[in-house]
Design a protein around this motif. Structure first.
Motif, PDB file in Angstrom:
ATOM      1  N   ILE A   1       1.024  -1.137  -0.231  1.00 42.00           N
ATOM      2  CA  ILE A   1      -0.085   0.038   0.031  1.00 42.00           C
ATOM      3  C   ILE A   1       0.913   1.143   0.008  1.00 42.00           C
ATOM      4  CG2 ILE A   1      -2.075  -1.200   1.228  1.00 42.00           C
ATOM      5  CD1 ILE A   1      -0.997   0.169   3.739  1.00 42.00           C
ATOM      6  N   LEU A   2       0.492   2.226  -0.261  1.00 38.44           N
ATOM      7  CA  LEU A   2       1.210   3.744  -0.235  1.00 38.44           C
ATOM      8  C   LEU A   2       0.445   4.686   0.706  1.00 38.44           C
ATOM      9  CD1 LEU A   2       3.049   5.360  -1.568  1.00 38.44           C
ATOM     10  CD2 LEU A   2       1.424   6.012  -3.427  1.00 38.44           C
ATOM     11  N   GLY A   3       0.995   5.132   1.625  1.00 34.69           N
ATOM     12  CA  GLY A   3       0.532   6.308   2.591  1.00 34.69           C
ATOM     13  C   GLY A   3       0.584   7.457   1.987  1.00 34.69           C
ATOM     14  N   ASP A   4       0.167   8.447   2.592  1.00 33.87           N
ATOM     15  CA  ASP A   4       0.249   9.939   2.161  1.00 33.87           C
ATOM     16  C   ASP A   4       1.686  10.660   2.740  1.00 33.87           C
ATOM     17  OD1 ASP A   4      -0.540  10.189   4.869  1.00 33.87           O
ATOM     18  OD2 ASP A   4      -2.144  11.292   4.637  1.00 33.87           O
ATOM     19  N   ALA A   5       2.403   9.808   3.235  1.00 27.79           N
ATOM     20  CA  ALA A   5       3.764  10.379   3.862  1.00 27.79           C
ATOM     21  C   ALA A   5       4.682   8.980   3.664  1.00 27.79           C
ATOM     22  CB  ALA A   5       3.940  10.361   5.359  1.00 27.79           C
ATOM     23  N   PRO A   6       5.022   8.702   2.088  1.00 30.15           N
ATOM     24  CA  PRO A   6       5.296   7.430   1.660  1.00 30.15           C
ATOM     25  C   PRO A   6       6.794   6.938   2.240  1.00 30.15           C
ATOM     26  CG  PRO A   6       5.277   9.085  -0.053  1.00 30.15           C
ATOM     27  CD  PRO A   6       4.803   9.630   0.956  1.00 30.15           C
ATOM     28  N   ALA A   7       7.670   7.814   2.278  1.00 30.49           N
ATOM     29  CA  ALA A   7       9.063   7.590   2.599  1.00 30.49           C
ATOM     30  C   ALA A   7       8.963   7.402   4.279  1.00 30.49           C
ATOM     31  CB  ALA A   7       9.804   8.623   2.165  1.00 30.49           C
ATOM     32  N   VAL A   8       9.212   6.072   4.796  1.00 32.79           N
ATOM     33  CA  VAL A   8       9.116   5.889   6.326  1.00 32.79           C
ATOM     34  C   VAL A   8      10.457   5.282   6.448  1.00 32.79           C
ATOM     35  CG1 VAL A   8       8.018   4.386   7.897  1.00 32.79           C
ATOM     36  CG2 VAL A   8       6.654   5.165   5.788  1.00 32.79           C
TER      37      VAL A   8
ATOM     38  N   GLU B   1      -2.946  11.111   6.945  1.00 33.62           N
ATOM     39  CA  GLU B   1      -4.277  11.180   6.926  1.00 33.62           C
ATOM     40  C   GLU B   1      -4.680  10.056   6.091  1.00 33.62           C
ATOM     41  OE1 GLU B   1      -8.009  14.418   6.054  1.00 33.62           O
ATOM     42  OE2 GLU B   1      -5.938  14.797   5.988  1.00 33.62           O
ATOM     43  N   PHE B   2      -4.261   9.550   4.790  1.00 33.40           N
ATOM     44  CA  PHE B   2      -4.706   8.745   3.967  1.00 33.40           C
ATOM     45  C   PHE B   2      -3.716   7.596   3.400  1.00 33.40           C
ATOM     46  CE2 PHE B   2      -6.843  12.692   2.899  1.00 33.40           C
ATOM     47  CZ  PHE B   2      -8.062  12.393   2.894  1.00 33.40           C
ATOM     48  N   VAL B   3      -4.408   6.314   3.333  1.00 29.78           N
ATOM     49  CA  VAL B   3      -3.440   5.177   2.769  1.00 29.78           C
ATOM     50  C   VAL B   3      -4.248   4.690   1.463  1.00 29.78           C
ATOM     51  CG1 VAL B   3      -2.803   2.958   3.381  1.00 29.78           C
ATOM     52  CG2 VAL B   3      -2.988   4.386   5.338  1.00 29.78           C
ATOM     53  N   PHE B   4      -3.643   4.333   0.486  1.00 26.34           N
ATOM     54  CA  PHE B   4      -3.950   4.202  -0.788  1.00 26.34           C
ATOM     55  C   PHE B   4      -3.453   2.728  -1.407  1.00 26.34           C
ATOM     56  CE2 PHE B   4      -3.073   8.701  -0.471  1.00 26.34           C
ATOM     57  CZ  PHE B   4      -4.171   9.161  -0.714  1.00 26.34           C
ATOM     58  N   THR B   5      -4.445   2.321  -2.211  1.00 22.40           N
ATOM     59  CA  THR B   5      -4.221   0.867  -2.621  1.00 22.40           C
ATOM     60  C   THR B   5      -4.888   0.925  -4.021  1.00 22.40           C
ATOM     61  OG1 THR B   5      -4.179  -1.573  -2.439  1.00 22.40           O
ATOM     62  CG2 THR B   5      -6.126  -0.416  -1.653  1.00 22.40           C
ATOM     63  N   ARG B   6      -4.728  -0.107  -4.981  1.00 21.77           N
ATOM     64  CA  ARG B   6      -5.428  -0.168  -6.004  1.00 21.77           C
ATOM     65  C   ARG B   6      -6.909  -0.546  -6.077  1.00 21.77           C
ATOM     66  NH1 ARG B   6      -6.560  -5.027  -7.658  1.00 21.77           N
ATOM     67  NH2 ARG B   6      -5.563  -6.899  -6.866  1.00 21.77           N
ATOM     68  N   PRO B   7      -7.763  -0.267  -6.635  1.00 23.56           N
ATOM     69  CA  PRO B   7      -9.097  -0.660  -6.627  1.00 23.56           C
ATOM     70  C   PRO B   7      -9.277  -2.346  -6.349  1.00 23.56           C
ATOM     71  CG  PRO B   7      -9.035   1.058  -8.198  1.00 23.56           C
ATOM     72  CD  PRO B   7      -7.596   0.651  -8.154  1.00 23.56           C
ATOM     73  N   GLY B   8     -10.022  -2.548  -5.799  1.00 23.65           N
ATOM     74  CA  GLY B   8     -10.155  -4.175  -5.745  1.00 23.65           C
ATOM     75  C   GLY B   8      -9.018  -4.964  -4.993  1.00 23.65           C
ATOM     76  N   SER B   9      -8.445  -4.261  -4.220  1.00 26.34           N
ATOM     77  CA  SER B   9      -7.124  -4.939  -3.414  1.00 26.34           C
ATOM     78  C   SER B   9      -7.777  -5.523  -2.174  1.00 26.34           C
ATOM     79  CB  SER B   9      -6.140  -3.972  -3.272  1.00 26.34           C
ATOM     80  OG  SER B   9      -5.027  -4.429  -2.611  1.00 26.34           O
ATOM     81  N   PRO B  10      -7.170  -6.637  -1.730  1.00 26.01           N
ATOM     82  CA  PRO B  10      -7.749  -7.251  -0.525  1.00 26.01           C
ATOM     83  C   PRO B  10      -6.860  -6.617   0.550  1.00 26.01           C
ATOM     84  CG  PRO B  10      -6.028  -8.757  -1.819  1.00 26.01           C
ATOM     85  CD  PRO B  10      -6.478  -7.694  -2.560  1.00 26.01           C
ATOM     86  N   VAL B  11      -5.643  -5.655   0.463  1.00 18.80           N
ATOM     87  CA  VAL B  11      -4.822  -5.408   1.217  1.00 18.80           C
ATOM     88  C   VAL B  11      -5.599  -4.970   2.812  1.00 18.80           C
ATOM     89  CG1 VAL B  11      -2.989  -3.755   1.962  1.00 18.80           C
ATOM     90  CG2 VAL B  11      -3.240  -5.092  -0.152  1.00 18.80           C
ATOM     91  N   PHE B  12      -6.652  -4.030   2.512  1.00 16.73           N
ATOM     92  CA  PHE B  12      -7.310  -3.404   3.404  1.00 16.73           C
ATOM     93  C   PHE B  12      -8.019  -4.407   4.485  1.00 16.73           C
ATOM     94  CE2 PHE B  12      -7.299   0.734   1.115  1.00 16.73           C
ATOM     95  CZ  PHE B  12      -6.419   1.283   1.855  1.00 16.73           C
ATOM     96  N   GLN B  13      -8.340  -5.443   3.987  1.00 17.30           N
ATOM     97  CA  GLN B  13      -8.985  -6.418   4.747  1.00 17.30           C
ATOM     98  C   GLN B  13      -7.896  -7.393   5.751  1.00 17.30           C
ATOM     99  OE1 GLN B  13     -12.295  -6.898   5.750  1.00 17.30           O
ATOM    100  NE2 GLN B  13     -11.403  -8.202   7.286  1.00 17.30           N
ATOM    101  N   GLN B  14      -6.927  -7.337   4.937  1.00 20.04           N
ATOM    102  CA  GLN B  14      -5.781  -8.284   5.434  1.00 20.04           C
ATOM    103  C   GLN B  14      -4.955  -7.128   6.621  1.00 20.04           C
ATOM    104  OE1 GLN B  14      -3.137  -8.709   2.081  1.00 20.04           O
ATOM    105  NE2 GLN B  14      -4.120 -10.366   1.398  1.00 20.04           N
ATOM    106  N   LEU B  15      -5.053  -5.753   6.559  1.00 23.64           N
ATOM    107  CA  LEU B  15      -4.350  -4.905   7.534  1.00 23.64           C
ATOM    108  C   LEU B  15      -5.416  -4.839   8.575  1.00 23.64           C
ATOM    109  CD1 LEU B  15      -3.101  -2.012   5.745  1.00 23.64           C
ATOM    110  CD2 LEU B  15      -1.573  -3.376   7.148  1.00 23.64           C
ATOM    111  N   LEU B  16      -6.800  -4.983   8.442  1.00 23.06           N
ATOM    112  CA  LEU B  16      -7.635  -4.951   9.558  1.00 23.06           C
ATOM    113  C   LEU B  16      -7.626  -6.134  10.253  1.00 23.06           C
ATOM    114  CD1 LEU B  16      -9.723  -3.677  10.864  1.00 23.06           C
ATOM    115  CD2 LEU B  16     -11.395  -4.474   9.341  1.00 23.06           C
ATOM    116  N   ASP B  17      -7.440  -7.575   9.525  1.00 29.41           N
ATOM    117  CA  ASP B  17      -7.225  -8.750  10.271  1.00 29.41           C
ATOM    118  C   ASP B  17      -6.200  -8.781  10.902  1.00 29.41           C
ATOM    119  OD1 ASP B  17      -9.637  -9.502   9.109  1.00 29.41           O
ATOM    120  OD2 ASP B  17      -8.561 -10.849   7.651  1.00 29.41           O
ATOM    121  N   GLU B  18      -5.120  -8.297  10.676  1.00 32.31           N
ATOM    122  CA  GLU B  18      -3.719  -8.101  11.604  1.00 32.31           C
ATOM    123  C   GLU B  18      -3.740  -7.508  12.672  1.00 32.31           C
ATOM    124  OE1 GLU B  18      -0.003  -7.711   9.178  1.00 32.31           O
ATOM    125  OE2 GLU B  18      -0.854  -8.470   7.412  1.00 32.31           O
TER     126      GLU B  18
END
Length: 154
Positions: free
Chosen positions: A56-63, A123-140
């Protein structure tokens, strides 16, 4: 470069905040510091082994991360960072650290990079449309929270 010396050398006599010169000097110092850090770092490109995993890509991407495991000490000052990660897309992350090359990574590392992005986002985190990543993050997140509660319960 010292701020007072820079102001004197520039012949500045007004309020450094109001004129914007203090901001310019701070930006220059940050740039010089970042240049010093990145000049000695190697570039590594990470990609998930499993095609079901995505970054995923956050709004402050270099971490900045204070450990090579990418799971702890997220958002440390640049001089304390072991690694600086920045997602380039769902399948690639650029990492500045102590090794160079192309590295396929397992789901644990993908999750750690995604967690760092989510925690460090303003404030925001981005991913491509239809990506399962948000559900994976929530589960983790739910698993981590449950484990922390279990550990805290006597």
């Amino acid at each position: 470069m010292e701020v007072d010396a820079a102001l004197t050398a520039a012949g500045h006599t007004g309020d450094p905040v109001d004129s914007g010169i203090l901001f310019r000097i701070a930006a220059q110092l940050l740039f010089e510091h970042a240049t010093w850090f990145t000049a000695s770092a190697d570039l590594q490109v990470l990609t998930p082994r499993d095609p079901r995993h995505e970054f995923i890509l956050g709004d402050a991407p270099a971490v900045t991360v204070g450990s090579r495991q990418l799971t702890e000490r997220v958002g440390v000052p640049l001089e304390l960072a072991e690694v600086v990660v920045m997602p380039l897309g769902p399948r690639h992350v650029a990492a500045l650290g102590s090794q160079h090359g192309y590295l396929p990574v397992d789901g644990r590392i993908v999750s750690a990079v995604n967690f760092a992005q989510a925690v460090h986002a303003v404030e925001f985190v981005f991913t491509r449309p239809g990506s399962p990543v948000f559900q994976q993050l929530l589960d983790e997140h739910r698993l981590r929270r449950s484990a922390a509660r279990s550990a805290a319960t006597p």
